[in-house]
Design an enzyme around this catalytic site. Structure first.
Site, PDB file in Angstrom:
ATOM      1  N   CYS A  90      -2.966 -22.733 -11.249  1.00  0.00           N
ATOM      2  CA  CYS A  90      -4.105 -22.828 -10.326  1.00  0.00           C
ATOM      3  C   CYS A  90      -3.699 -22.147  -9.024  1.00  0.00           C
ATOM      4  O   CYS A  90      -2.846 -21.259  -9.024  1.00  0.00           O
ATOM      5  CB  CYS A  90      -4.572 -24.274 -10.144  1.00  0.00           C
ATOM      6  N   ASP A 121      -8.149 -26.350 -39.743  1.00  0.00           N
ATOM      7  CA  ASP A 121      -7.579 -25.684 -40.916  1.00  0.00           C
ATOM      8  C   ASP A 121      -7.369 -24.194 -40.669  1.00  0.00           C
ATOM      9  O   ASP A 121      -6.348 -23.620 -41.086  1.00  0.00           O
ATOM     10  CB  ASP A 121      -8.475 -25.886 -42.138  1.00  0.00           C
ATOM     11  N   ARG A 133      -5.010 -29.213  -9.759  1.00  0.00           N
ATOM     12  CA  ARG A 133      -5.495 -28.968 -11.120  1.00  0.00           C
ATOM     13  C   ARG A 133      -4.403 -28.616 -12.116  1.00  0.00           C
ATOM     14  O   ARG A 133      -4.303 -29.234 -13.178  1.00  0.00           O
ATOM     15  CB  ARG A 133      -6.560 -27.856 -11.091  1.00  0.00           C
TER      16      ARG A 133
END
Length: 203
Positions: free
Chosen positions: A16, A129, A22
């Site tokens: 950030c 998957d 953040r």
């Protein structure tokens, strides 16, 4: 010469601006989820307030969301430098401006650099998957497997329209507790999507 543990561990870098709100929140949340899988997670700022701690609201919210209190309290801000980007297998920035900064610094990192919310949005089009299959095709090396799933997520770009501003996590620095909570509410679901994809690569 034997590779060191840091050289063989998959590495995620969060970025950030100041590296006190953040990106350290993202770092400690991802660490709590992925460190048991052998993933190294660290963070840096494009204009870091070097050696500063996480802000108190960021620490509190990180712990509420599942980070350890020790990890939150132990953080010290660091400045983003080229080697961090070159070494990272997945780079997650908090806003588009940080993504641009990172890619300008190291153009070769383009296909493994996302805003964290962009990664989450794109990952929703990639089944667990399919992510696992991408990792399997990369072989047994954990770092290559993480890079492979990052590339698979990159492949989802352009599949669905999105408002660009929705790819950013709002900056709460020097703002209200409510803004911190909004920032955390944007970050936390994205962290879950990152965990799903990285876990698919490594398990």
């Amino acid at each position: 010469m034997t590779a060191t543990a840091s050289e063989i561990r998959p590495t995620i870098l969060t970025v950030c601006t100041g590296n006190i709100c953040r990106s350290p929140m993202a770092e400690v949340l991802l660490r709590a989820k992925l460190e048991p899988l052998g993933v190294r997670v660290h963070s840096a700022g494009t204009h870091a307030l070097v050696d500063h701690e996480m802000t108190e609201p960021a620490q509190e919210l990180a712990v509420e969301l599942g980070a350890t209190a020790y990890a939150a309290a132990d953080h010290r801000a660091r400045y983003l430098i080229d080697p961090m980007l070159k070494d990272a297998d997945l780079i997650l920035t908090m806003a588009r401006e940080h993504r641009s900064y990172a890619v300008q610094l190291v153009p070769g990192a383009l296909r493994r650099t996302f805003t964290v919310r962009e990664f989450a949005r794109l990952a929703q089009s990639l089944s667990t998957d399919d992510a696992r299959a991408a990792a399997e095709a990369a072989g047994d090396d954990p770092r290559e497997r993480v890079r492979a799933v990052a590339l698979a997520v990159t492949g989802q770009r352009g599949m669905a329209a999105a408002a660009p501003e929705n790819d950013d996590v709002i900056d709460p620095y020097r703002r209200s507790r409510e803004t911190y909570e909004l920032s955390a509410s944007q970050l936390a679901p994205a962290i879950d999507d990152v965990e799903r994809i990285v876990r698919a690569a490594l398990t």
